[in-house]
Design an enzyme around this catalytic site. Structure first.
Site, PDB file in Angstrom:
ATOM      1  N   SER A   1      53.977  -5.634   6.360  1.00 47.10           N
ATOM      2  CA  SER A   1      54.228  -6.754   6.506  1.00 47.10           C
ATOM      3  C   SER A   1      53.334  -8.136   6.474  1.00 47.10           C
ATOM      4  O   SER A   1      54.118  -9.010   5.412  1.00 47.10           O
ATOM      5  CB  SER A   1      55.653  -7.094   7.332  1.00 47.10           C
ATOM      6  OG  SER A   1      57.035  -5.947   6.791  1.00 47.10           O
TER       7      SER A   1
ATOM      8  N   LYS B   1      60.459 -17.526   8.146  1.00 45.66           N
ATOM      9  CA  LYS B   1      60.405 -16.162   7.229  1.00 45.66           C
ATOM     10  C   LYS B   1      61.332 -15.775   7.316  1.00 45.66           C
ATOM     11  O   LYS B   1      61.824 -15.876   9.160  1.00 45.66           O
ATOM     12  CB  LYS B   1      59.362 -14.657   7.299  1.00 45.66           C
ATOM     13  CG  LYS B   1      60.058 -13.212   6.931  1.00 45.66           C
ATOM     14  CD  LYS B   1      58.637 -12.508   7.552  1.00 45.66           C
ATOM     15  CE  LYS B   1      59.488 -10.967   6.961  1.00 45.66           C
ATOM     16  NZ  LYS B   1      58.292 -10.230   7.507  1.00 45.66           N
TER      17      LYS B   1
ATOM     18  N   SER C   1      57.312  -6.996   4.394  1.00 41.12           N
ATOM     19  CA  SER C   1      58.409  -7.940   3.942  1.00 41.12           C
ATOM     20  C   SER C   1      57.979  -9.082   4.123  1.00 41.12           C
ATOM     21  O   SER C   1      59.345  -9.992   4.051  1.00 41.12           O
ATOM     22  CB  SER C   1      58.991  -7.314   5.379  1.00 41.12           C
ATOM     23  OG  SER C   1      58.235  -7.445   6.215  1.00 41.12           O
TER      24      SER C   1
END
Length: 483
Positions: free
Chosen positions: A173, A71, A149
């Site tokens: 997230s 990520k 996220s």
């Protein structure tokens, strides 16, 4: 190996096939690269890549040769540009000179990193629609959010392009995108997984890292690989009594499990989501566990106020660091409106106000700790609804810091409590809505209870299996169609 075979295997099975010599790691990487490229045309989940070749990794690790993605936030790899979802870093981003500790662990585990995945701007959203990349779409229905996220990672794993991908969690997230995309998402205890050397207690202790996966055993095995302390870590957790993977299929004993389906924020909970939690409760009761209706006492307004103070202070600090590093000046031309509002709010906080937020975090931690003296686990929804439509959590909306937090946590009201407490929680894809969207159910436990969570998660994976579900956007479907 063809795409159907590749996409059907979790990371554990794929590692075994590579180790057996039936297929080479290079052949798997080529297949994964094609899969990422194919699904990304529909999902927009890739921030950087796929790379011409995987990043260096150990050839003898548990997951040697298994395709992976990281990520674009917190964790970083030496020489790989990171943009953190923000235009403030420019189109070329920042290129770090060294790995973070967790990236070192991923390499040592043998994971073959092929791409960097999308995230909302600086991570403060339950969606992944940063202006820096454009909207990341849900593979089950591309009109809907992939969550955030860690939305890019979750979309690629759900779409069969990768078996597992890096994720992190400062308010939900890992768990929110796991729920949106029909995956397993474990938020470990504070300090279980290293966040150094850049951070000690990331996000004042609310931020933790791990991954999203399709199976409980992959989550357990990956945790075994990365739950390692480093010199200088502010929190050191005693190692588990046995490897986490051994908890999968182990006897759970008879547990005291609390169930709660009403939003602590007072916001609407979709009836289908509540029904999914009730079905999980019945499965646990049928397995011999004692199930009660109960909840810790949550002062939502205090929790929300402290949360936005901590998030805003963290964002303000991060933006100041980017400004110092790049010479850029943060403003409306390079920050989304809600990010800028939070940064300005954070800049205006006094030391007394920040300490007040930390005191509030301590108070809620004490209450949840007290609650878990009477119960082993708490069962709740992960999100109030299935994945919302794109744009519902628009980070460029004209909202103040508190209004923005209210919007995020009105939809994601079950996750942030466990970031403040530092206790572990996992989202499991135990149901689907009438519209075919995944529904996540959350299990939370006391500090350090990952072993128990994995045991019960494996029980639910067996009782309420999800392995045969496939989203509309899937590598095997698209690549077979285009062949």
């Amino acid at each position: 190996m063809n795409i159907d075979e590749y996409a059907a295997l979790d990371a554990t099975a794929l590692a075994a096939v590579i180790a057996s010599g039936e297929v080479t790691a290079g052949e798997v990487a080529a297949l994964a690269t094609e899969a990422i490229t194919t699904v990304n045309k529909e999902l927009n989940a890739v921030a950087e890549g796929p790379f011409d070749r995987p990043l260096d990794h150990a050839a003898d690790g548990r997951f040697a040769g298994v395709p992976f993605a990281i990520k674009d936030l917190v964790l970083h790899a030496a020489g790989v540009p990171t943009r953190m979802g923000t235009r403030l870093l420019g189109k070329d981003g920042y290129v770090p000179a060294a790995d973070t500790h967790l990236m070192e662990r991923f390499r040592a585990a043998g994971l073959a990193t092929l791409a960097v995945t999308t995230t909302p701007e600086l991570g403060f959203n339950g969606n992944s629609e940063a202006l820096a990349y454009g909207s990341t779409r849900n593979p089950w229905n591309t009109a809907h959010s992939a969550g955030g996220s860690s939305g890019g990672s979750a979309a690629l794993v759900a779409a069969g392009a990768l078996p597992v991908a890096h994720a992190n969690d400062g308010g939900g997230s890992i768990r929110v995108p796991a729920a949106c995309n029909g995956l397993v998402g474990l938020k470990p205890s504070r300090g279980r997984v290293p966040s150094g050397p850049d951070f000690g207690d990331a996000l004042y202790g609310m931020g933790v890292e791990l991954a999203v996966s399709r199976t409980v055993r992959d989550t357990a095995a990956l945790l075994d690989e990365v739950a390692v302390g480093y010199p200088g870590d502010p929190v050191v957790i005693a190692p588990p009594a046995r490897p986490f993977l051994q908890e999968v299929g182990a006897d759970t004993g008879r547990l005291r499990i609390a169930v709660h389906t009403e939003s602590w924020a007072g916001s609407h909970v979709d009836p289908e989501v509540a029904q999914a939690v009730e079905a999980a409760a019945r499965a646990l009761e049928a397995a011999g566990h004692h199930v009660d209706r109960a909840t810790p006492v949550v002062d939502w307004e205090r929790l929300l106020t402290s949360n936005i103070a901590l998030w805003s202070a963290f964002l303000a600090e991060g933006v100041a660091g980017i400004e110092a590093m790049t010479g850029a000046t943060a403003g409306p031309e390079n920050l989304e409106r809600t990010t800028l509002a939070c940064v300005e709010y954070g800049r205006g906080l006094s030391a007394l106000e920040l300490n007040g937020a930390l005191a509030s975090m301590n108070a809620v931690s004490r209450e949840v700790g007290r609650f878990f003296t009477g119960y082993d686990l708490l069962l709740t929804p992960t999100m109030n609804t299935p994945a919302p439509l794109l744009g519902h959590l628009d980070g460029n909306a004209d909202l103040g810091a508190l209004e923005w937090a209210q919007r995020i946590f009105g939809v994601c009201s079950f996750t942030p409590l466990f970031n403040q407490t530092g206790t572990p929680a996992v989202s499991l894809p135990l149901a689907q809505s009438s519209q075919g969207l995944p529904i996540g159910v959350q299990l939370a436990g006391p500090f350090g209870s990952e072993a128990l969570l994995l045991r019960v998660s494996a029980l639910l994976e067996s009782a309420m299996p999800w392995a045969d579900r496939r989203p509309a956007v899937h590598a095997a479907t698209l690549m077979s169609r285009d062949a």
